[in-house]
Every structure is written in C-alpha cells, then in structure tokens.
Scaffold this active site. Structure first.
Site, mmCIF file in Angstrom:
data_model
loop_
_atom_site.group_PDB
_atom_site.id
_atom_site.type_symbol
_atom_site.label_atom_id
_atom_site.label_comp_id
_atom_site.label_asym_id
_atom_site.label_seq_id
_atom_site.Cartn_x
_atom_site.Cartn_y
_atom_site.Cartn_z
ATOM 1 N N HIS A 1 62.837 -18.130 11.869
ATOM 2 C CA HIS A 1 62.113 -16.952 12.349
ATOM 3 C C HIS A 1 62.990 -16.274 13.406
ATOM 4 O O HIS A 1 62.688 -16.344 14.596
ATOM 5 C CB HIS A 1 60.776 -17.426 12.938
ATOM 6 C CG HIS A 1 59.795 -16.346 13.218
ATOM 7 N ND1 HIS A 1 58.696 -16.542 14.031
ATOM 8 C CD2 HIS A 1 59.718 -15.059 12.806
ATOM 9 C CE1 HIS A 1 57.994 -15.429 14.096
ATOM 10 N NE2 HIS A 1 58.590 -14.518 13.378
ATOM 11 N N TYR B 1 45.891 -8.025 4.093
ATOM 12 C CA TYR B 1 46.728 -7.746 5.267
ATOM 13 C C TYR B 1 48.154 -8.269 5.063
ATOM 14 O O TYR B 1 48.347 -9.401 4.594
ATOM 15 C CB TYR B 1 46.129 -8.367 6.555
ATOM 16 C CG TYR B 1 47.165 -8.386 7.645
ATOM 17 C CD1 TYR B 1 47.462 -7.210 8.337
ATOM 18 C CD2 TYR B 1 47.923 -9.521 7.906
ATOM 19 C CE1 TYR B 1 48.482 -7.185 9.279
ATOM 20 C CE2 TYR B 1 48.945 -9.501 8.844
ATOM 21 C CZ TYR B 1 49.219 -8.333 9.526
ATOM 22 O OH TYR B 1 50.236 -8.307 10.436
ATOM 23 N N ARG C 1 50.799 -1.879 12.077
ATOM 24 C CA ARG C 1 52.179 -2.087 11.640
ATOM 25 C C ARG C 1 52.801 -0.862 10.989
ATOM 26 O O ARG C 1 52.105 0.011 10.468
ATOM 27 C CB ARG C 1 52.199 -3.215 10.596
ATOM 28 C CG ARG C 1 51.682 -4.554 11.090
ATOM 29 C CD ARG C 1 52.712 -5.273 11.890
ATOM 30 N NE ARG C 1 52.230 -6.538 12.426
ATOM 31 C CZ ARG C 1 53.014 -7.602 12.600
ATOM 32 N NH1 ARG C 1 54.279 -7.564 12.260
ATOM 33 N NH2 ARG C 1 52.528 -8.706 13.131
ATOM 34 N N ARG D 1 47.526 -12.296 10.335
ATOM 35 C CA ARG D 1 47.699 -13.559 9.629
ATOM 36 C C ARG D 1 46.597 -14.517 10.050
ATOM 37 O O ARG D 1 46.108 -14.465 11.174
ATOM 38 C CB ARG D 1 49.062 -14.184 9.975
ATOM 39 C CG ARG D 1 50.245 -13.462 9.347
ATOM 40 C CD ARG D 1 51.548 -14.182 9.613
ATOM 41 N NE ARG D 1 51.961 -14.107 11.000
ATOM 42 C CZ ARG D 1 51.813 -15.070 11.890
ATOM 43 N NH1 ARG D 1 51.284 -16.233 11.545
ATOM 44 N NH2 ARG D 1 52.212 -14.912 13.136
ATOM 45 N N ASP E 1 63.503 -10.261 11.944
ATOM 46 C CA ASP E 1 62.426 -11.255 11.844
ATOM 47 C C ASP E 1 62.847 -12.586 11.222
ATOM 48 O O ASP E 1 62.385 -13.625 11.652
ATOM 49 C CB ASP E 1 61.264 -10.659 11.032
ATOM 50 C CG ASP E 1 59.962 -11.440 11.200
ATOM 51 O OD1 ASP E 1 59.660 -11.849 12.331
ATOM 52 O OD2 ASP E 1 59.256 -11.652 10.199
ATOM 53 N N SER F 1 55.924 -14.488 17.488
ATOM 54 C CA SER F 1 55.475 -13.178 17.014
ATOM 55 C C SER F 1 55.179 -12.244 18.178
ATOM 56 O O SER F 1 54.587 -12.651 19.177
ATOM 57 C CB SER F 1 54.201 -13.341 16.192
ATOM 58 O OG SER F 1 54.435 -14.257 15.165
ATOM 59 N N LYS G 1 56.668 -14.120 5.189
ATOM 60 C CA LYS G 1 56.433 -15.399 5.870
ATOM 61 C C LYS G 1 56.279 -16.544 4.868
ATOM 62 O O LYS G 1 56.760 -17.652 5.094
ATOM 63 C CB LYS G 1 55.182 -15.306 6.737
ATOM 64 C CG LYS G 1 55.218 -14.186 7.756
ATOM 65 C CD LYS G 1 56.324 -14.373 8.749
ATOM 66 C CE LYS G 1 56.202 -13.377 9.893
ATOM 67 N NZ LYS G 1 57.313 -13.538 10.838
ATOM 68 N N CYS H 1 56.965 -10.846 20.479
ATOM 69 C CA CYS H 1 57.613 -11.083 21.780
ATOM 70 C C CYS H 1 58.807 -10.152 21.944
ATOM 71 O O CYS H 1 59.681 -10.411 22.769
ATOM 72 C CB CYS H 1 58.133 -12.512 21.871
ATOM 73 S SG CYS H 1 56.957 -13.645 22.592
ATOM 74 N N THR I 1 61.834 -7.257 17.436
ATOM 75 C CA THR I 1 62.299 -6.002 16.843
ATOM 76 C C THR I 1 63.006 -5.159 17.910
ATOM 77 O O THR I 1 64.029 -4.532 17.640
ATOM 78 C CB THR I 1 61.121 -5.242 16.209
ATOM 79 O OG1 THR I 1 60.488 -6.115 15.258
ATOM 80 C CG2 THR I 1 61.588 -3.992 15.485
HETATM 81 C C1 OXD Z 1 54.856 -12.225 12.761
HETATM 82 C C2 OXD Z 1 55.384 -11.077 12.029
HETATM 83 O O1 OXD Z 1 53.648 -12.362 12.877
HETATM 84 O O2 OXD Z 1 56.608 -10.906 12.041
HETATM 85 O O3 OXD Z 1 55.668 -13.032 13.237
HETATM 86 O O4 OXD Z 1 54.610 -10.345 11.417
HETATM 87 MN MN MN Z 2 57.689 -12.623 12.760
#
Ligand code: OXD
Ligand code: MN
Length: 599
Positions: free
Chosen positions: A232, A203, A382, A77, A283, A254, A212, A256, A259
């Site tokens: 989030h 991407y 990913r 991103r 997420d 993100s 997002k 951390c 998942t």
């Molecule tokens: C993020 C994602 O960047 O979930 O938070 O992809």
């Molecule tokens: Mn995320």
C-alpha cells in the site's frame, strides 16, 4: 447461450466456462464484453446518464466528466464485511475476518443467485501493470454496474489487448450490486482459488476489484508465494538539478496524504535550483528484486481514486488539475447552476446552488461539525482520474521494468510520539518500524474517526494472509535484496499543546524526502537515538519557511521516552494479538527498543 451482445474477446475455454457458470448463477438479461474502445465507453456513459446512474457535468468546464452518487449506506470500504477465506483460519490470521471457504461459497452463491435478473452483465478483462510486462497480472471482473465498468476503464488497463493474452491464471472477480443490503454485503477473497467475490455494494473500494481486492489482498498472497511484495505504497521520483532521479516508495494508512505526497510540488527554493518531482503511483506498489539486487517498483494501476475533500489549488494543484477532464466524481457536492462539483476545502467559502452528496439542497447552516456526514461532500467522496492527465506523471509510469527504489518510508498520523523523521538501523529494524506503524483512523473506512489503531505497513486492511507470515516475508525479502533501500519513518502530523500541526507539510515534505534520499545514499551524517537514526537538525533545510526555526525542527525531532514506553506496551499487545507467527526477530527488536528507552 445467445445472450451475448458482442463477440467473445477470447477463445480460452477456462475463461468462457467460468463466465457461463457465473451467468447461469446470476441470470443477467445480456452479457457484454468490455473491449476498451472509446465508442463503447461513450455508449455506456450515455446509457448511465439516461437512467440517472451518472450525471453529465459541464462539457466546457469539466470535459468528459461525470457525477455519481452511491447509496447512503454505501460510502466506504467495509472492513468488518471483508473476508479472507483461506482453507484454514490460521492462514488468514487474527487480523482478517475468516470463514470456511465452502461455507462462504454457499452463502455467497445464495446471494448471487438471480441477482442480475433484468440487468446487464459486463465482462472486463484487465491487467494490473503494463500488459505483457514481467510485473503484470491479469484479472476479469464480471459486474452488473456501468459505474464499475467506467471506473475500471480509468483505474486499470482494460479491454481487447488484455483478453488476447489471457490464460488460466487470471484472477476471477465477480461483482453484483444486488440490493445494496448492508446486512448481506460481502467482500470476499479466496486467495487459493484466485477469486474475489463482492456483493451488495456499489462503492469504489468494495467494487473496483482490481484495486484493493486484487492489487493488494490477492497480490500480497501471490507475492509471498512468488517472492515479491504488493504494498500500500506511493512511488515518487525526485529529479535533481543534474538530471538524476531517485525514487522512494511510501506506505501511509488511508487518507494520510499519500496522494498529496505522491504529487508534491517542490518548494520555491528547490524549484529555482531545478528540482522536479514525478508521480509514479499514489496508492499501490508492486516490488520485485532486479538483476542488480535492487528493489524495483511499478504502480499496477492506471488511474487515481483519490479523496476529494481537502484537495485544492494549495494542497495539491496537480491532483486538482488531474480531475479537470475525463473524471468521475463520486459523492461530492453538485453545483447545479453550472453543473460543476464542489467539496469542502476546494474553496474557502462554499458556493451557492449546491446539492449535497445525498442530493438535497445544501447550505453551510446545515453543517454540524460533530457529524461529518452533514458536510456538502461526503468526507470519503472521491475522484476517479486518469494517470495520464496528471501534470507530474512520471515519464517512467509505463516503463515495464519499473523504477529502482532508494528508500522506503513508513508514516502515520501521530500527534505526539513519532518524530518528523527517523531512519531504521538496518533491514530487520526497518521491518519492525513498518510493523509498529499506527495512525488515527480517517473516513476512508466505515467506523469511528480519530481513534489510534495499529496499521502495520498500512496493510492492516489489505494483507491477504496471516500478518505474522507477512512480517516473515518482509524479513525474507531482505535476504534476497542485496542492494537494499534504506527504511525510514516520517510523521507530518505532530501537534503542539493547542493541537496545531507544527510542520507545514504538503510540498514542504520534500525537505524531509531530500534528507531521506541523501541519507540512503550515504551523503549525510545522523545522530544515533533510542529509536534509530535522527537527522542533525541543521540537515533539514528550512530556508524559505516562515514559521519554522531550528528550534521547531529540534522539537519535531524530539523523542518523548515515556510516550514511547507506553507505545511499546501497546505494540507488544498487538504482536500478541497477531499471534505466534510474529517472527522472533520482531520481538527481539521490541526488547531492544525497550532497553534503549531505559538507558
Ligand atoms: C484507501 C484508498 O482506502 O486508497 O486506502 O481508497
Ligand atoms: Mn489506499
């Protein structure tokens, strides 16, 4: 127009006029409605394989799985190119990039003009949330990328059944790959127009616009207007041996471990007693107040767009299992002898015959620790995987009413300050705890890695309006949630003097989650401290943990007042940066924290 390759899926004139306008602007060779059928998806996969956009993986080992590489300059991103174009800058606030909407439209229209010449346009009607449910919101994404279509078919509920219920309120999403020119890459939101425009990227987070862009940035704006929250957050259910399931929602920046937490496997001691863990989302959570005054949550997504590196049989077996079929892998390494995939951490040693994420032969001698992009898999590579393929997907995943939330947890990567867990004293303090979240940056967004940055509620890159107003909205929600979830902060990432993690993390985090849930239910006592309530060390169950003693727990729960005072100064600076819309109540909480630390 006779460019359409199939029939319109709706007669809604507003929709059709908008598509005509976008087609006139971008000038594609053909226009195809995405109907959600397997036949059409298969045809698109075949076409993408014929052009090299996708590579088919081993059908026996990874059935219906595909491989994709993005452009080398397009792997994350791009927050510096992401804009919230509200009518005034004040509405977007200092945390977001802003440009006057008219000026931005003009700039973007120039970039889109003729950008689909010689290309095919796809129209994806999609729903965030169960189609037709009270929570659900509909969007249409126009894109010239098959990769985007196939990702959206996994990540959202898309196709004919959505088109049938569409009305004028749909979110307009336009994506064109264009030249992938970084200088002209824009991810732009016009919340007042329900519009998202993305250009010059291929991407995930920049182009899978339901995620997002819609489910957080536009949805947070709508949530404020309509009295709900778009966050989030992961959603996790813990089933107790007596069959009761309690749910938490958790916000982490993100990469951390959201998942991992969302898909945790209970430690042996709990499994033996009959505890189970269920994933509702990893997420994004949309939260509304139910008739019972509780906060109810749904995961508006339909799949997982997870970070691959580090995912393995130990760290997250459920995520790994989820990727074993119907999956799209992006920017991981390709194992050419058997056409499977690999990433750092999947196995201890890398296998032979790898092509790294850019497509060249790779072996470990080419890896330079100081330059993570020399790894075989891009650090932000990913998997896009179907939620229904997840072994621990919650039976409530498709429940249109969602699940009731007992506790909210906030967390980040903090080597020193934050203890393993603490509880906010009340809702207002909880909003403050979320507002002061901070973390070390990771590879999910472009830019430096390992720098501490403030990331309120993990929403810094995703709030579609002024952060000060966002805090106010959270405080206001507290007035209508009569049966409030308790709010906590957790930190799995505390390190010792040698920089080693003290807490084992992963599935063992359930030990902390269980304390959180007991505390939320008023079943366990706590110690009052300067920063909030801390567990009594003996209430964190460490049975079966080899390297953790009660003294380790004490250390994990210790509060370094001097470090916190320094943090307070940086919090004040950050609040001042957000500007004068930061609610006075949060400054009051900061004053109280400083006073408590001085006691
Ligand atoms: C993020 C994602 O960047 O979930 O938070 O992809
Ligand atoms: Mn995320």
């Amino acid at each position: 127009m006779n460019k359409y390759t199939n029939a319109h899926l709706t007669d809604n004139k507003v929709v059709l006029d908008w598509i005509e306008e976008m087609a006139a602007l971008t000038q594609p060779d053909s226009i195809t409605w995405i109907d959600g059928t397997e036949e059409q998806a298969e045809e698109l996969r075949r076409e993408a394989c014929s052009t090299g956009e996708l590579i088919k993986l081993n059908e026996e080992l990874l059935p219906n799985c595909y491989y994709h590489r993005t452009a080398v300059n397009d792997v994350a991103r791009v927050e510096d190119r992401t804009y919230i174009c509200t009518p005034t800058q004040e509405e977007a606030g200092n945390v977001n990039n802003w440009m006057d909407p008219d000026e931005m439209y003009e700039k973007l229209y120039k970039l889109y003009r003729g950008s689909m010449k010689g290309r095919k346009m796809y129209i994806i009607p999609y729903s965030m949330g169960v189609v037709g449910s009270e929570f659900a919101k509909i969007g249409i994404e126009i894109t010239d990328s098959i990769y985007v279509v196939l990702n959206m078919l996994i990540m959202t509920r898309a196709g004919k059944e959505v088109a049938e219920v569409i009305d004028e309120s749909f979110v307009r999403c336009l994506h064109a790959v264009a030249d992938r020119d970084l200088e002209n890459r824009y991810i732009v939101h016009f919340p007042q127009d329900n519009t998202i425009m993305s250009v010059n990227s291929g991407y995930g987070g920049n182009v899978i616009l339901g995620k997002k862009c819609f489910a957080l940035r536009i949805a947070s704006y709508l949530g404020r207007k309509e009295g709900w929250l778009a966050e989030h957050m992961l959603i996790l259910g813990i089933e107790y041996p007596n069959g009761e399931t309690r749910y938490i929602a958790g916000a982490f920046p993100s990469a951390c471990g959201k998942t991992n937490l969302a898909m945790l496997i209970p430690p042996e001691v709990y499994r033996k007693q009959g505890y189970k863990a269920w994933t509702v989302g990893d997420d994004i959570a949309w939260l509304r107040v139910g008739k019972d005054g509780r906060l109810w949550a749904v995961n508006p997504e339909f799949g997982f767009f997870g970070v691959a590196p580090g995912t393995n049989e130990q760290s997250n077996p459920n995520a790994l299992a989820t990727t074993r079929k119907d999956c799209i892998f992006t920017n991981v390494a390709l194992k050419t002898d058997d056409m499977t995939v690999w990433w750092e951490g999947l196995t201890k040693e890398p296998p032979d015959n790898l092509l790294e994420w850019k497509g060249s032969p790779w072996n470990i001698s080419m890896y330079d620790k100081k330059d993570k992009s020399t790894a075989a898999a891009n650090p932000n590579s990913r998997f896009t995987a179907k939620a229904e393929n997840c072994p621990c997907i919650s039976p409530e995943f498709n429940n249109p009413a969602g699940v009731p939330i007992s506790a909210i947890i906030f967390g980040g990567r903090r080597a020193r300050t934050a203890p393993l867990v603490y509880q906010a004293r009340d809702w207002q303090h909880g909003v403050f705890v979320g507002a002061i979240m901070a973390s070390e940056t990771t590879a999910a967004a472009a830019g430096a890695v390992g720098v501490v940055r403030r990331d309120p509620m993990a929403m810094r890159p995703f709030t579609g309006y002024n952060m000060g107003d966002y805090f106010r909205h959270w405080l206001d929600m507290g007035k209508v949630i009569t049966n409030k979830p308790a709010i906590f902060n957790v930190n799995w990432f505390r390190t010792d003097d040698e920089g080693r993690f003290i807490w084992p993390g992963f599935g063992e985090n359930m030990r902390v989650v269980l304390w959180v849930l007991s505390r939320a239910a008023g079943e366990v006592d706590a110690d009052e401290a300067a920063i909030g309530y801390l567990p009594k060390p003996s209430d964190i169950n460490i049975e079966g943990l080899d390297d953790v003693t009660i003294d380790t727990v004490r250390e994990l729960l210790s509060v370094d007042k001097e470090a916190w005072k320094e943090d307070c100064a940086s919090i004040r600076e950050f609040f001042n940066f957000i500007g004068d819309r930061v609610p006075k109540e949060l400054y009051d909480e900061l004053d109280k924290l400083e006073a408590n630390l001085d006691k």
